[in-house]
Design a protein around this motif. Structure first.
Motif, PDB file in Angstrom:
ATOM      1  N   LEU A  52       0.535  -1.239   0.149  1.00  0.00           N
ATOM      2  CA  LEU A  52       0.074   0.056   0.349  1.00  0.00           C
ATOM      3  C   LEU A  52       0.541   1.239  -0.154  1.00  0.00           C
ATOM      4  O   LEU A  52       0.970   2.697  -0.692  1.00  0.00           O
ATOM      5  CB  LEU A  52      -1.056  -0.222   1.368  1.00  0.00           C
ATOM      6  CG  LEU A  52      -2.417   1.413   1.098  1.00  0.00           C
ATOM      7  CD1 LEU A  52      -3.055   0.613  -0.225  1.00  0.00           C
ATOM      8  CD2 LEU A  52      -2.682   0.557   2.638  1.00  0.00           C
ATOM      9  N   MET A 101      -4.788   7.108   4.132  1.00  0.00           N
ATOM     10  CA  MET A 101      -6.022   7.330   3.108  1.00  0.00           C
ATOM     11  C   MET A 101      -6.794   8.158   2.856  1.00  0.00           C
ATOM     12  O   MET A 101      -7.523   8.069   2.162  1.00  0.00           O
ATOM     13  CB  MET A 101      -7.411   6.297   3.628  1.00  0.00           C
ATOM     14  CG  MET A 101      -7.535   4.244   3.791  1.00  0.00           C
ATOM     15  SD  MET A 101      -6.777   4.355   2.422  1.00  0.00           S
ATOM     16  CE  MET A 101      -5.488   2.867   2.718  1.00  0.00           C
ATOM     17  N   ALA A 104      -4.407  10.021   0.578  1.00  0.00           N
ATOM     18  CA  ALA A 104      -5.058   9.078  -1.026  1.00  0.00           C
ATOM     19  C   ALA A 104      -6.758   9.244  -1.670  1.00  0.00           C
ATOM     20  O   ALA A 104      -6.179   9.883  -2.659  1.00  0.00           O
ATOM     21  CB  ALA A 104      -5.162   7.363  -0.793  1.00  0.00           C
ATOM     22  N   GLU A 105      -7.376  10.357  -0.922  1.00  0.00           N
ATOM     23  CA  GLU A 105      -8.074  10.985  -1.649  1.00  0.00           C
ATOM     24  C   GLU A 105      -7.932  12.337  -1.950  1.00  0.00           C
ATOM     25  O   GLU A 105      -8.397  12.398  -2.734  1.00  0.00           O
ATOM     26  CB  GLU A 105      -9.593  12.209   0.560  1.00  0.00           C
ATOM     27  CG  GLU A 105      -9.414  10.152   0.696  1.00  0.00           C
ATOM     28  CD  GLU A 105     -10.725   9.885  -0.412  1.00  0.00           C
ATOM     29  OE1 GLU A 105     -11.588  10.170  -0.691  1.00  0.00           O
ATOM     30  OE2 GLU A 105     -11.184   8.728   0.022  1.00  0.00           O
ATOM     31  N   LYS A 111      -6.613   6.644  -6.270  1.00  0.00           N
ATOM     32  CA  LYS A 111      -7.864   6.629  -6.397  1.00  0.00           C
ATOM     33  C   LYS A 111      -8.138   5.756  -6.770  1.00  0.00           C
ATOM     34  O   LYS A 111      -9.315   4.833  -6.910  1.00  0.00           O
ATOM     35  CB  LYS A 111      -8.634   7.628  -5.602  1.00  0.00           C
ATOM     36  CG  LYS A 111      -8.829   8.111  -4.415  1.00  0.00           C
ATOM     37  CD  LYS A 111      -9.380   9.389  -3.797  1.00  0.00           C
ATOM     38  CE  LYS A 111     -10.639   9.521  -3.980  1.00  0.00           C
ATOM     39  NZ  LYS A 111     -11.752  10.391  -4.408  1.00  0.00           N
ATOM     40  N   GLN A 120      -6.726  -1.322  -1.442  1.00  0.00           N
ATOM     41  CA  GLN A 120      -7.517  -1.241  -0.455  1.00  0.00           C
ATOM     42  C   GLN A 120      -8.513  -1.793   0.159  1.00  0.00           C
ATOM     43  O   GLN A 120      -9.026  -1.802   0.958  1.00  0.00           O
ATOM     44  CB  GLN A 120      -8.360   0.314  -1.284  1.00  0.00           C
ATOM     45  CG  GLN A 120      -8.963   0.965  -0.085  1.00  0.00           C
ATOM     46  CD  GLN A 120      -9.395   2.359  -1.124  1.00  0.00           C
ATOM     47  OE1 GLN A 120      -9.448   2.291  -2.225  1.00  0.00           O
ATOM     48  NE2 GLN A 120      -9.346   3.848   0.095  1.00  0.00           N
TER      49      GLN A 120
END
Length: 187
Positions: A52, A101, A104-105, A111, A120
Motif C-alpha cells: 500500500l 487513506m 489518497a483521497e 484512487k 484498499q
C-alpha cells in the motif's frame, strides 16, 4: 455408611474441582485461540502495508511524512512483544493507515488505480476479519473472566493461578469511526 462419607465425599470433591479446573482451562484456551485469530489478521495487515505504501508513494511523492509514519507504525507493531504492547502499536498503525487513506483521497489518479483499489479492498477485508476476531476474543475473555470470578470456580482459579484477561478495546479514533452514522449517497 461411614466409609462412604469418609471416602465418597472427598472423591466427589476431587471430581468437582477437576471439572471446574478443566472448564477454566477450556475457557483460557478459547481466549488464546481468539488472540491467535487477531494475530493472524494483524499479520495479514502488516504484510499488506508495504504494498500500500509503495503504491501511494508512486503518486504522492511529497507526502513522505505520512508514508514514513505508516512504515514506522508497522515496524512498531511487528516489534511488539506482549498483547498490551501489540494493542498500543496497532492503535498507532490504525491511525497512520487512516492518515494514508486520507492522503489518497487527494489524488484522483491514485484512487482510480486498479492496484490501489485492490489493496484498499484487501485492507477493508482484513479490517472486517480483524473486527470479527476482536469480537470473538472479547466474548471469550468475558466467558473466561466470568468463570474465574464466579463461585465456586473462583476458588479453583485462585488455587491454580488463573489470572484475569483484558479485553482488546478500541481507541478513541476507532470508537468515533464505529459510532459515526454512515453516509449514504446515491449517484
Amino acid at each position: 455408611m461411614e466409609l462412604f462419607i469418609w471416602v465418597g465425599i472427598p472423591v466427589i470433591l476431587i471430581f468437582l474441582v477437576a471439572g471446574m479446573y478443566n472448564n477454566l482451562v477450556a475457557a483460557r484456551q478459547n481466549c488464546n485461540q481468539g488472540w491467535a485469530d487477531i494475530d493472524a489478521a494483524l499479520r495479514q495487515r502488516h504484510d499488506l502495508v508495504p504494498n500500500l505504501v509503495e503504491t501511494v508513494k508512486g503518486y504522492a511523492t511529497h507526502e513522505s511524512g505520512t508514508l514514513t509514519a505508516v512504515i514506522a507504525a508497522r515496524a512498531g507493531a511487528l516489534d511488539a512483544n506482549s498483547p498490551d504492547q501489540l494493542e498500543k502499536a496497532e492503535k498507532v498503525l490504525s491511525g497512520a493507515l487512516g492518515n494514508l487513506m486520507a492522503v489518497a483521497e487527494n489524488y484522483p489518479d491514485l484512487k482510480a488505480s486498479a492496484n490501489f483499489q485492490t489493496l484498499q479492498g484487501e485492507l477493508a477485508d482484513i479490517e472486517d476479519k480483524l473486527g470479527a476476531s476482536r469480537r470473538a476474543f472479547n466474548a471469550a475473555v468475558a466467558t473466561y473472566n466470568t468463570a474465574i470470578q464466579s463461585f465456586p470456580s473462583n476458588i479453583v482459579a485462585g488455587m491454580f493461578n488463573f489470572p484475569e484477561r483484558t479485553y482488546f478495546e478500541l481507541d478513541r479514533n476507532e470508537r468515533s469511526t464505529v459510532s459515526a452514522v454512515p453516509k449514504v449517497g446515491f449517484n
